[in-house]
Design a protein around this motif. Sequence first.
Motif, PDB file in Angstrom:
ATOM      1  N   ASP A 357       0.952  -1.094  -0.022  1.00 65.39           N
ATOM      2  CA  ASP A 357       0.101  -0.051  -0.008  1.00 65.39           C
ATOM      3  C   ASP A 357       1.048   1.425  -0.119  1.00 65.39           C
ATOM      4  O   ASP A 357       0.356   2.331  -0.275  1.00 65.39           O
ATOM      5  CB  ASP A 357      -0.986   0.039   1.362  1.00 65.39           C
ATOM      6  CG  ASP A 357      -1.891  -1.006   1.026  1.00 65.39           C
ATOM      7  OD1 ASP A 357      -2.332  -1.419   0.134  1.00 65.39           O
ATOM      8  OD2 ASP A 357      -2.333  -1.460   2.137  1.00 65.39           O
ATOM      9  N   GLY A 358       2.165   1.111   0.446  1.00 61.69           N
ATOM     10  CA  GLY A 358       3.113   2.243   0.391  1.00 61.69           C
ATOM     11  C   GLY A 358       4.445   1.937   0.900  1.00 61.69           C
ATOM     12  O   GLY A 358       4.791   0.712   1.270  1.00 61.69           O
ATOM     13  N   THR A 359       4.941   3.067   1.321  1.00 65.62           N
ATOM     14  CA  THR A 359       6.598   2.744   1.766  1.00 65.62           C
ATOM     15  C   THR A 359       6.544   2.827   3.200  1.00 65.62           C
ATOM     16  O   THR A 359       7.750   2.899   3.906  1.00 65.62           O
ATOM     17  CB  THR A 359       7.322   3.840   1.140  1.00 65.62           C
ATOM     18  OG1 THR A 359       6.879   5.070   1.560  1.00 65.62           O
ATOM     19  CG2 THR A 359       7.350   3.810  -0.435  1.00 65.62           C
ATOM     20  N   PHE A 360       5.698   2.640   3.847  1.00 66.09           N
ATOM     21  CA  PHE A 360       5.493   2.811   5.441  1.00 66.09           C
ATOM     22  C   PHE A 360       5.753   1.223   6.172  1.00 66.09           C
ATOM     23  O   PHE A 360       5.201   0.372   5.520  1.00 66.09           O
ATOM     24  CB  PHE A 360       4.528   3.420   6.086  1.00 66.09           C
ATOM     25  CG  PHE A 360       4.449   4.938   6.302  1.00 66.09           C
ATOM     26  CD1 PHE A 360       4.804   5.609   7.514  1.00 66.09           C
ATOM     27  CD2 PHE A 360       4.471   5.728   5.100  1.00 66.09           C
ATOM     28  CE1 PHE A 360       4.946   6.847   7.328  1.00 66.09           C
ATOM     29  CE2 PHE A 360       4.727   6.860   5.158  1.00 66.09           C
ATOM     30  CZ  PHE A 360       4.843   7.733   6.350  1.00 66.09           C
ATOM     31  N   HIS A 361       6.538   1.273   7.244  1.00 68.16           N
ATOM     32  CA  HIS A 361       6.601  -0.120   7.871  1.00 68.16           C
ATOM     33  C   HIS A 361       5.911   0.017   9.368  1.00 68.16           C
ATOM     34  O   HIS A 361       5.874   1.079   9.862  1.00 68.16           O
ATOM     35  CB  HIS A 361       8.211  -0.014   8.082  1.00 68.16           C
ATOM     36  CG  HIS A 361       9.000  -0.509   7.045  1.00 68.16           C
ATOM     37  ND1 HIS A 361      10.196  -0.344   6.768  1.00 68.16           N
ATOM     38  CD2 HIS A 361       8.439  -0.672   5.642  1.00 68.16           C
ATOM     39  CE1 HIS A 361      10.853  -0.720   5.496  1.00 68.16           C
ATOM     40  NE2 HIS A 361       9.690  -0.789   4.887  1.00 68.16           N
ATOM     41  N   PHE A 410       7.152  -5.256   9.517  1.00 71.56           N
ATOM     42  CA  PHE A 410       6.337  -5.629   8.371  1.00 71.56           C
ATOM     43  C   PHE A 410       6.136  -4.528   7.408  1.00 71.56           C
ATOM     44  O   PHE A 410       6.076  -3.292   7.769  1.00 71.56           O
ATOM     45  CB  PHE A 410       4.976  -6.047   8.949  1.00 71.56           C
ATOM     46  CG  PHE A 410       5.044  -7.121   9.751  1.00 71.56           C
ATOM     47  CD1 PHE A 410       4.775  -8.370   9.184  1.00 71.56           C
ATOM     48  CD2 PHE A 410       5.169  -7.105  11.300  1.00 71.56           C
ATOM     49  CE1 PHE A 410       4.534  -9.671  10.104  1.00 71.56           C
ATOM     50  CE2 PHE A 410       5.177  -8.243  12.050  1.00 71.56           C
ATOM     51  CZ  PHE A 410       4.897  -9.352  11.455  1.00 71.56           C
ATOM     52  N   ALA A 411       6.297  -4.930   6.137  1.00 76.60           N
ATOM     53  CA  ALA A 411       6.486  -3.661   5.203  1.00 76.60           C
ATOM     54  C   ALA A 411       5.088  -3.596   4.405  1.00 76.60           C
ATOM     55  O   ALA A 411       4.337  -4.405   4.421  1.00 76.60           O
ATOM     56  CB  ALA A 411       7.715  -4.011   4.102  1.00 76.60           C
ATOM     57  N   GLY A 412       5.162  -2.581   3.735  1.00 75.82           N
ATOM     58  CA  GLY A 412       4.290  -2.455   2.524  1.00 75.82           C
ATOM     59  C   GLY A 412       2.880  -1.580   3.007  1.00 75.82           C
ATOM     60  O   GLY A 412       1.788  -1.878   2.588  1.00 75.82           O
ATOM     61  N   PHE A 413       2.998  -0.821   3.812  1.00 77.86           N
ATOM     62  CA  PHE A 413       1.888   0.025   4.366  1.00 77.86           C
ATOM     63  C   PHE A 413       1.962   1.389   3.914  1.00 77.86           C
ATOM     64  O   PHE A 413       2.894   2.098   3.621  1.00 77.86           O
ATOM     65  CB  PHE A 413       1.879   0.130   5.882  1.00 77.86           C
ATOM     66  CG  PHE A 413       1.759  -1.151   6.773  1.00 77.86           C
ATOM     67  CD1 PHE A 413       0.314  -1.749   7.027  1.00 77.86           C
ATOM     68  CD2 PHE A 413       2.856  -1.978   6.684  1.00 77.86           C
ATOM     69  CE1 PHE A 413       0.257  -2.614   7.885  1.00 77.86           C
ATOM     70  CE2 PHE A 413       2.748  -3.548   7.470  1.00 77.86           C
ATOM     71  CZ  PHE A 413       1.383  -3.550   7.952  1.00 77.86           C
ATOM     72  N   SER A 414       0.520   1.930   3.668  1.00 72.19           N
ATOM     73  CA  SER A 414       0.490   3.303   3.741  1.00 72.19           C
ATOM     74  C   SER A 414       0.562   4.082   4.894  1.00 72.19           C
ATOM     75  O   SER A 414       0.582   3.541   6.183  1.00 72.19           O
ATOM     76  CB  SER A 414      -0.988   3.730   3.210  1.00 72.19           C
ATOM     77  OG  SER A 414      -1.958   3.352   3.857  1.00 72.19           O
ATOM     78  N   ASN A 417      -2.570   3.363   7.014  1.00 77.65           N
ATOM     79  CA  ASN A 417      -2.764   2.099   7.367  1.00 77.65           C
ATOM     80  C   ASN A 417      -1.800   1.659   8.438  1.00 77.65           C
ATOM     81  O   ASN A 417      -2.050   0.841   9.257  1.00 77.65           O
ATOM     82  CB  ASN A 417      -2.582   1.107   6.200  1.00 77.65           C
ATOM     83  CG  ASN A 417      -3.045  -0.261   6.289  1.00 77.65           C
ATOM     84  OD1 ASN A 417      -3.751  -0.661   7.142  1.00 77.65           O
ATOM     85  ND2 ASN A 417      -2.728  -1.246   5.298  1.00 77.65           N
ATOM     86  N   ALA A 418      -0.344   2.190   8.367  1.00 75.32           N
ATOM     87  CA  ALA A 418       0.703   1.724   9.238  1.00 75.32           C
ATOM     88  C   ALA A 418       0.131   2.162  10.552  1.00 75.32           C
ATOM     89  O   ALA A 418       0.188   1.450  11.586  1.00 75.32           O
ATOM     90  CB  ALA A 418       2.175   2.323   8.751  1.00 75.32           C
ATOM     91  N   GLN A 419      -0.421   3.505  10.702  1.00 73.69           N
ATOM     92  CA  GLN A 419      -0.611   3.984  12.021  1.00 73.69           C
ATOM     93  C   GLN A 419      -2.058   3.298  12.592  1.00 73.69           C
ATOM     94  O   GLN A 419      -1.885   2.948  13.862  1.00 73.69           O
ATOM     95  CB  GLN A 419      -1.114   5.290  11.721  1.00 73.69           C
ATOM     96  CG  GLN A 419      -0.070   6.415  11.511  1.00 73.69           C
ATOM     97  CD  GLN A 419      -0.318   7.728  11.141  1.00 73.69           C
ATOM     98  OE1 GLN A 419      -1.608   7.994  10.766  1.00 73.69           O
ATOM     99  NE2 GLN A 419       0.585   8.594  11.363  1.00 73.69           N
ATOM    100  N   SER A 420      -2.951   2.759  11.816  1.00 76.53           N
ATOM    101  CA  SER A 420      -4.206   2.182  12.171  1.00 76.53           C
ATOM    102  C   SER A 420      -3.830   0.864  12.691  1.00 76.53           C
ATOM    103  O   SER A 420      -4.395   0.257  13.585  1.00 76.53           O
ATOM    104  CB  SER A 420      -5.380   2.006  11.212  1.00 76.53           C
ATOM    105  OG  SER A 420      -4.858   1.386   9.986  1.00 76.53           O
ATOM    106  N   THR A 421      -3.165   0.054  11.938  1.00 78.92           N
ATOM    107  CA  THR A 421      -2.407  -1.081  12.216  1.00 78.92           C
ATOM    108  C   THR A 421      -1.714  -1.311  13.549  1.00 78.92           C
ATOM    109  O   THR A 421      -2.133  -2.008  14.286  1.00 78.92           O
ATOM    110  CB  THR A 421      -1.388  -1.814  11.083  1.00 78.92           C
ATOM    111  OG1 THR A 421      -2.184  -1.912  10.050  1.00 78.92           O
ATOM    112  CG2 THR A 421      -0.988  -3.034  11.544  1.00 78.92           C
TER     113      THR A 421
END
Length: 438
Positions: A357-361, A410-414, A417-421
Motif C-alpha cells: 500500500d505504500g512505503t511505511f513499515h 512488516f513492510a508495504g503500508f500506507s 494504514n501503518a498507523q491504524s495497524t
Amino acid sequence: MKLFKRNLWAPLRRVTCLGLALLLSFGVFLVPLGEARATSAVKAAIIVDMNAGTVLYAQSADTLRSPASLTKIMTLYMLFAYLKAGRLTYESELTVTPHAAAQAPTKLGLKPGSTIKVSDAIKALVTKSANDAAAVIAENLGGTEENFARMMTETARKLGMKNTTFRNASGLPNDAQLTTARDMAILAMHVIRDYPEYYGVFETRTFTYAGRQHRNHNRLLFGYKGTDGIKTGYTRASGFNLTASVKRDNKHLVGVVLGGRTGAQRDAAMRALFDKHWAKASTGKSGAGSLIASLLGSPSPPPPAKKPAYALAAAAPAPALPAPVEEGDADEPPVVKASLSPNRPAPQSVAKPALYDGTFHVQVGAFTSQAEAMNRLGMVRQRAPKLLDGHLPFTATFMKGETEWYRARFAGFSKSNAQSTCQALKRLSLECIAMAAE
C-alpha cells in the motif's frame, strides 16, 4: 612416586592412542559425511578451477533455479561494458525514475528525480544489493528495465549461458527469470576475465552513502581466507544463493550454490565444497578460457519435465513490487527473511504476493540477535494474522555503539494504514511503531 605417576598416566596414554587410532581409521568417512551434510542444504552447486580449466564438482548444475540477486552480477557486467567503452565514467550521474524509486527493499531509498553517481550505484549493488540502484542502472542504459532485461538475456546467450533468462535487473521475483549453477559460474568467470579492472569492486566490504554505512552481504569476505567476491542472493522462491571466488596460494576457485535453506547453511556448504576440493586445485596461470569452453561443452539443458509452464510465456515486465526481496546474511543490513522460523526450509513457490500500500513499515521490536527479531515477527503474526496478512516480515540491522541490532518489521503500508495497524496491535498489548521506510 615416579612409579605411581607412570602407572597413573599409562592407561590415559593407551586410551588417547586408541582414540587417535580410531579417528585415523575412520577419518576417511568423516570428511565426506561433513561435505554431504553441508551440500544437502543446497539445491544445486558447482566448483570450478580457474587455473586448470576444469569442473571439480557439480550437483544439479543444470537444474533451472531462480537467480535472485545473483542477477545483479549481470547488471554490473553490462555496466562495466559501458565503462570500458567510455560511454560512462565513475562520475557519470544516473537519473532516478519513479519506477526505480518504487522498487521493494533492499534499497537505498533513492528519490524520483534525484541522481546517483555510477561509482555509488556499483557499490550499492555489490554491498547492499540495492534494488532501486539496479533499476536506475537498467533504465539509464536500456531506456526501460524490461528492455535492459532483454539486453541482459542476449548478452547471456553470447557468453554461453544457454539456460538463463532475465526479466529484470535486480533479481526481484519473476517466474520467468531463471538460471542454473553452471550458467552463473560462466558469468562469474567472464566478469573476472573480461573486466579485471572493475572486478575488484566485488571485494568491497562496506559502502557509505548519504551518511549511512552498508555492509557487504557476502560473509565469506569477512571470514574465509582469499575470498575476493562475488554476490549473495535470496528470494522466497530461490532460497539462499551465493556465487563466490577464492584465491589462495596461486590457486583460484569459483563456486556457485543455489537454493540454500538458510544463509548460514548456504555459506557452510560453500566453505565445505571449497575445503573439500582445494587440494585438487591447480596452481599457475588462469585457464578461464578453456574452463568456459569446458562448461559450455557440458551435457544437458535441463530436462523438459523440470521446465515450468511459465517459461513458455511471452516476456513480461517484472511485478512492480513483488513480495519476497533480496536478503543478505544474519549480520547484514536490511535483511528480509521469507520464513519466520530460522530452521524452516524456504518454500519453493509464492502462494500469495505481498500486499503493498505504500512505503511505511510497522516495527514491532528491536533486538540484539536476529533470532529474537524473527521470533517476534512470528509471534506478532500469529497474534494478529488478519492485520498483517500479505505484509512482508523482515529484519533490518543498525549499529548502536559496538553492538549490532535487528529491527523486526512488516513492510508495504500506507501511512494511515501503518498507523491504524499499529493502534490495533497496541490494543492487543503488542508494542509497535509506524514509520516511513529509510
